[in-house]
Scaffold this motif. Structure first.
Motif, short mmCIF file in Angstrom:
data_model
loop_
_atom_site.label_atom_id
_atom_site.label_comp_id
_atom_site.label_asym_id
_atom_site.label_seq_id
_atom_site.Cartn_x
_atom_site.Cartn_y
_atom_site.Cartn_z
N ILE B 13 1.05 -1.24 0.00
CA ILE B 13 0.15 -0.10 -0.06
C ILE B 13 0.91 1.23 0.01
CG2 ILE B 13 -1.77 1.45 1.46
CD1 ILE B 13 -3.09 -1.40 2.39
N VAL B 14 1.90 1.24 0.80
CA VAL B 14 2.80 2.45 1.00
C VAL B 14 3.44 2.64 -0.35
CG1 VAL B 14 4.76 3.62 1.99
CG2 VAL B 14 3.12 2.06 3.32
N ILE B 17 1.09 4.18 -2.86
CA ILE B 17 0.73 5.49 -2.49
C ILE B 17 1.93 6.66 -3.20
CG2 ILE B 17 0.53 7.35 -0.72
CD1 ILE B 17 -1.17 5.21 0.58
N LEU B 18 3.25 5.86 -2.66
CA LEU B 18 4.30 6.77 -3.41
C LEU B 18 4.27 6.82 -4.62
CD1 LEU B 18 6.95 5.70 -0.65
CD2 LEU B 18 5.87 7.97 -0.96
N TRP B 20 1.80 6.72 -6.78
CA TRP B 20 0.67 7.71 -7.41
C TRP B 20 1.13 9.02 -7.13
CZ3 TRP B 20 -3.25 10.43 -4.13
CH2 TRP B 20 -4.12 10.90 -4.85
N TRP B 21 1.54 9.34 -5.91
CA TRP B 21 2.07 10.83 -5.59
C TRP B 21 3.09 11.13 -6.69
CZ3 TRP B 21 0.33 14.91 -3.26
CH2 TRP B 21 -0.64 14.83 -2.29
N LYS B 24 1.62 11.78 -9.98
CA LYS B 24 0.63 13.16 -9.71
C LYS B 24 1.71 14.36 -10.15
CE LYS B 24 -3.46 14.49 -7.37
NZ LYS B 24 -3.74 14.71 -6.48
N LEU B 25 2.54 14.20 -9.20
CA LEU B 25 3.49 15.45 -9.10
C LEU B 25 4.24 15.62 -10.44
CD1 LEU B 25 4.94 15.20 -5.40
CD2 LEU B 25 3.27 17.02 -6.42
N ARG B 51 -6.28 12.92 -20.93
CA ARG B 51 -5.98 14.32 -21.15
C ARG B 51 -6.93 15.09 -20.32
NH1 ARG B 51 -4.51 18.76 -20.78
NH2 ARG B 51 -3.78 20.23 -22.27
N PHE B 52 -8.26 14.90 -20.64
CA PHE B 52 -9.26 16.06 -20.14
C PHE B 52 -10.19 15.21 -18.91
CE2 PHE B 52 -8.24 18.83 -23.11
CZ PHE B 52 -8.05 18.27 -24.44
N LYS B 54 -13.30 12.59 -17.73
CA LYS B 54 -14.46 11.94 -18.40
C LYS B 54 -15.44 12.62 -19.15
CE LYS B 54 -14.36 7.80 -15.55
NZ LYS B 54 -14.60 7.64 -14.08
N ARG B 55 -15.12 14.06 -19.45
CA ARG B 55 -16.15 14.86 -20.09
C ARG B 55 -16.41 14.67 -21.52
NH1 ARG B 55 -14.42 19.33 -20.34
NH2 ARG B 55 -12.79 19.53 -19.11
N CYS B 56 -15.39 14.24 -22.40
CA CYS B 56 -15.31 14.04 -23.72
C CYS B 56 -16.06 12.98 -24.29
CB CYS B 56 -14.06 14.46 -24.24
SG CYS B 56 -13.49 16.17 -24.16
N HIS B 57 -16.66 13.22 -25.60
CA HIS B 57 -17.41 11.76 -26.20
C HIS B 57 -16.39 11.53 -27.39
CE1 HIS B 57 -21.49 12.44 -24.40
NE2 HIS B 57 -21.06 13.64 -24.28
N LYS C 33 -23.07 18.42 -13.23
CA LYS C 33 -21.81 17.92 -12.46
C LYS C 33 -20.87 18.95 -12.83
CE LYS C 33 -20.37 15.43 -16.06
NZ LYS C 33 -19.79 14.41 -17.05
N ARG C 58 -27.64 18.78 -23.58
CA ARG C 58 -26.41 19.18 -22.40
C ARG C 58 -26.66 20.46 -22.27
NH1 ARG C 58 -21.26 17.00 -24.98
NH2 ARG C 58 -20.31 18.16 -22.95
N GLY C 88 -10.57 21.16 -26.66
CA GLY C 88 -11.12 20.03 -26.08
C GLY C 88 -12.70 20.24 -26.07
N LEU C 280 -2.40 0.09 10.24
CA LEU C 280 -2.41 0.97 9.10
C LEU C 280 -3.86 1.53 8.99
CD1 LEU C 280 -0.75 0.94 5.76
CD2 LEU C 280 -3.04 0.98 6.00
N SER C 471 -3.99 9.35 1.82
CA SER C 471 -2.58 8.85 1.58
C SER C 471 -1.65 9.23 2.31
CB SER C 471 -2.33 9.18 -0.14
OG SER C 471 -2.72 10.77 -0.24
N VAL C 474 -1.65 7.58 5.49
CA VAL C 474 -0.82 6.22 5.62
C VAL C 474 0.54 6.62 5.60
CG1 VAL C 474 -0.23 4.49 4.03
CG2 VAL C 474 -2.69 5.16 4.18
N LEU C 475 0.98 7.56 4.81
CA LEU C 475 2.51 7.85 4.88
C LEU C 475 3.05 8.09 6.32
CD1 LEU C 475 3.09 9.76 1.56
CD2 LEU C 475 3.63 7.26 2.12
N PHE C 478 3.25 5.20 8.37
CA PHE C 478 4.35 4.47 8.12
C PHE C 478 5.46 5.20 8.69
CE2 PHE C 478 6.55 1.30 5.75
CZ PHE C 478 7.70 2.18 5.31
N TRP C 600 4.24 26.34 -9.09
CA TRP C 600 5.00 26.21 -7.57
C TRP C 600 5.57 27.16 -6.98
CZ3 TRP C 600 3.78 22.19 -5.25
CH2 TRP C 600 3.54 20.57 -5.85
#
Lengths: 90, 57, 632
Positions: B13-14, B17-18, B20-21, B24-25, B51-52, B54-57, C33, C58, C88, C280, C471, C474-475, C478, C600
């Motif tokens: 899990i840890v 998470i790392l 994922w972060w 993301k960053l 990219r966008f 779930k909005r686009c069709h 939405k 819509r 888009g 945890l 998250s 959890v960290l 840990f 940033w």
């Protein structure tokens, strides 16, 4: 008697008609126009803020618009009539 | 669940998470390449979703 | 999915306060939405309407704007969506211009601009009931002819005119099956704006049979609300009531949530054998997320107030009254609202700065919002004030503890204003932004609108709790649990250090101790500050962990308070309180600042300046109190 003043100089309760809109920047002038502050529109100062009477709330084109006296100085108006007996503290 | 199985799950899990972060960053760095790969392999819908959202069709 | 089968998208556009959102809510119900436009931070509201023949339409609710000449980021989005400039995103195939029927002389200006876009357009004359009540009589047919577009009267809040509106939209779409090429839009100059309003006047003159009389109630109420003395009193009372309500009304739901979280934790704990995963889940995830969920009631209550005040029109008056104060530090009057929201949580406060046009002004507000005393600081404040400030009478009916708490709130008000002033004088220098704000007519807030707004806020808050906080919890768990103490080490009962001393967090705490000693903090506080940096709320439970206390939150708090009262000096406690006023201990806030400023640079600056402030203030407090009270 017609007097030319700026909107910034009007006191609460006074009515006038806008004669010219010439703000410090063209952008500001356009903002005024878009919100309804136009030449020919009648305007009335309805309220002034508690601290020092600035900003003011004026009724123009059916809406109540708040602006500062400093910016209102760019709007020339002609007084329509002097209101009577409005005390200085109101 | 045994203690060692628990231990393993915790580390898993840890780590997840790392990762994922980290993704993301650093998104601006890997997004173009991944979307490019998706488009080249005909997965247009997935590329758009990535990219966008779930909005686009 | 062929092009003709895909649901078509239309957009609602209109001036602010024209009832556009009520119309949107009436048309879409709960099928809404909310998201973000790519690259910007403006909210994108989309909904779906089921047409009688089974098709879906819509609908996009665009931010209110006075003209396509955008001034704020909100208005820029409206303009860009209408011109098809959003990446888009296809431009809407038809538009519904929403106008306030009680104020057509202003609302029609935008309608004319929209007409020039050459897109199928229908005019919805909203608030028609109010207009008729005030005596307005319009020749709708003539108006339609003069404008060249269909006109449909509506009363959004009573769900009237909706079917006719949809029929008119359908009709307009049929008449223009292929999207006509959009005319190139140019920025208007003053002359064209003047010409536009002359045209509005002409159209209205031709179509109005009888003008309405202006609303009287708004002016009557304003005589009180904007009175030189009473106005202030009313505002102060409203704010006092609001704060009082936030604390008293929230306490019961908060207890429920606490109990619920504890019960859930026990249940999950009972499912697993003792071991790291159980710890945890129970100590890390559930305790961590739970400590944040506890704030949901306060945030929702604050937001209900703000939504109700905004909807009724009073908030604009508040901004009007506060403009002098805001302007005094170089901020716009509207900056009052984000700062007010920040008393619950800076995050929604920062999000609501989107209505501030001037970027420097907006940035200044964003940078100082985290200094406001947010709800998350309360657990630490109550803990330390409860443990160290004697429960004695102070002045009249006020007691010392309450007075100190009030003082902390005061500090949380003066600090942001002072820093804003400083920023506007130094790094964010610029002319004072002009005030040009409409004070809308008062209206009864719509319950539906408020509820929908609240649900949206709750969803955003919960989503954040579910991702970032989860998250991080959890960290943090840990770091606090590994490595475990060696089997040979004496346990806390035998006078040894608590288990956390051996963990990564413990090592960090010891490493950081030299920096913290001048502030009166030892390695234990250092450890607690680490998770505390991620989220303020976590500080109390972290302290509890460090002092190796067991039990549920209230037990820990009481025991902790007693423990600290014995272990710490007054100087240390006050120093920590002062640290808490300034320290940027909320990763979520930093994340939001990053999103809202798109770089940033600013979140790092925020982190830096607030930490520096906290350090200096804490240092000063510790030494000053130590000197005055003579404690070590």
């Amino acid at each position: 008697m017609k007097k030319t003043m700026t909107l910034g100089e009007l006191k609460k309760g006074m009515r006038a008609r806008i004669t010219a809109v010439n703000a410090a920047t063209d952008e500001m002038t356009r903002s005024f126009l878009e919100i309804g502050i136009l030449e020919g529109s009648p305007v009335r100062v309805v309220h002034q803020a508690p601290l020092g009477g600035d900003p003011i709330a004026v009724e123009v084109r059916g809406a109540l618009i708040a602006l500062r006296r400093q910016e209102a100085a760019g709007i020339d108006v002609e007084l329509l009539h002097e209101p009577h007996a409005e005390g200085p503290e109101s | 669940m045994t203690a060692s199985a628990q231990e393993l799950s915790v580390f898993g899990i840890v780590a997840a998470i790392l990762v994922w972060w980290a993704l993301k960053l650093t998104r601006p760095l890997w997004l173009p390449s991944v979307t490019g790969w998706l488009l080249r392999h005909g997965r247009v819908k997935w590329a758009m979703r990535l990219r966008f959202g779930k909005r686009c069709h | 999915m062929s092009a003709t089968d895909a649901p078509k998208m239309i957009a609602l556009a209109g001036l602010p306060n024209c009832g556009k959102t009520s119309l949107f809510n009436a048309l879409t119900g709960s099928r809404q939405k909310v998201a973000n436009y790519p690259g910007v931070t403006v909210e994108r509201k989309e909904g779906a309407i089921g047409l009688p023949d089974g098709r879906t339409l819509r609908v996009l609710d665009l931010p209110g704007t006075y003209s396509l000449d955008a001034r704020t980021p909100d208005e820029a989005i409206t303009r860009d969506v209408l011109l098809g400039k959003i990446q888009g995103e296809d431009p809407p195939v038809a538009l519904v211009a929403v106008a306030d029927a009680t104020n057509l002389e202003r609302n029609l200006g935008l309608v004319l601009e929209l007409r020039d876009l050459n897109v199928p357009l229908v005019l919805a004359l909203n608030m028609m009931d109010l207009a008729r009540k005030r005596g307005l009589e319009l020749d709708l047919v003539r108006l339609s002819v003069e404008l060249g577009i269909p006109v449909v009267p509506t009363v959004a809040v009573k769900n009237l005119g909706l079917n006719e509106l949809l029929a008119a939209v359908d009709e307009a779409l049929r008449a223009n099956p292929a999207a006509a090429p959009r005319t190139e839009w140019k920025r208007s100059d003053s002359a064209s704006v003047r010409a536009r309003f002359s045209e509005v006047d002409r159209v209205l003159k031709a179509s109005t049979k009888k003008s309405g009389t202006p609303a009287l109630w708004t002016e009557r109420l304003d005589r009180i609300f904007l009175h030189p003395v009473l106005g202030f009193v009313v505002l102060a009372s409203v704010l006092a009531f609001m704060f009082q309500a936030i604390f008293s009304w929230a306490s019961i739901p908060q207890d429920w949530i606490e109990q619920g979280v504890a019960a859930f934790g026990s249940w999950v704990g009972s499912l697993l054998a003792d071991g790291p995963l159980k710890s945890l889940l129970v100590d890390g995830v559930i305790a961590g997320v739970g400590s944040v969920l506890v704030f949901l009631p306060q945030i929702l209550i604050l937001f209900s107030f703000i939504l109700v005040l905004e909807d009724s029109g009073y908030l604009a008056r508040a901004a009007f009254i506060m403009d002098r104060v805001m302007g005094g530090v170089g901020l716009h009057g509207r900056a009052f609202i984000p700062l007010l929201s920040s008393f619950a949580c800076a995050i929604p406060g920062i999000l609501s700065t989107r209505t501030i046009a001037n970027p420097r002004d907006r940035l200044a507000t964003i940078l100082v919002a985290p200094l406001t005393t947010c709800s998350a600081r309360l657990p630490v404040y109550t803990l330390l004030v409860g443990a160290f400030i004697p429960d004695q009478p102070f002045f009249g009916p006020f007691r010392m503890q309450g007075a100190v708490l009030f003082g902390l709130y005061l500090a949380g008000t003066i600090a942001p204003l002072t820093m804003a002033w400083l920023f506007r004088r130094t790094i964010l220098r610029g002319p004072k932004p002009p005030l040009l704000m409409e004070l809308p007519t008062y209206k009864l807030p719509s319950l539906k609108g408020v509820l929908l707004g609240l649900i949206e806020r709750a969803k955003i808050f919960l989503r954040r709790a579910g991702t970032v906080i989860l998250s991080l919890s959890v960290l943090v768990w840990f770091l606090s649990s590994y490595p475990a103490p060696p089997a040979t080490a004496p346990g806390p009962a035998e006078g040894g250090a608590p288990a956390i001393h051996y963990s990564y967090a413990g090592r960090l705490g010891h490493a950081v101790e030299p920096l913290l000693k001048p502030l009166g903090f030892d390695w234990r506080v250092g450890i607690a500050l680490i998770p505390g940096f991620a989220a303020r709320e976590v500080m109390v439970s972290a302290l509890g962990t460090v002092y190796a206390l067991e039990g549920d939150e209230t037990q820990v708090e009481k025991a902790l308070g007693e423990r600290l009262a014995v272990s710490w000096s007054l100087a240390t406690a006050l120093s920590l309180i002062v640290w808490y006023i300034f320290a940027p201990q909320c990763l979520s806030t930093l994340a939001v600042v990053r999103r809202e400023t798109n770089t940033w640079k600013w979140p790092l600056f925020l982190l830096g300046y607030m930490t520096a402030l906290a350090y200096v203030a804490s240092f000063a407090t510790f030494h000053l109190v130590g000197w005055l009270w003579g404690s070590a």
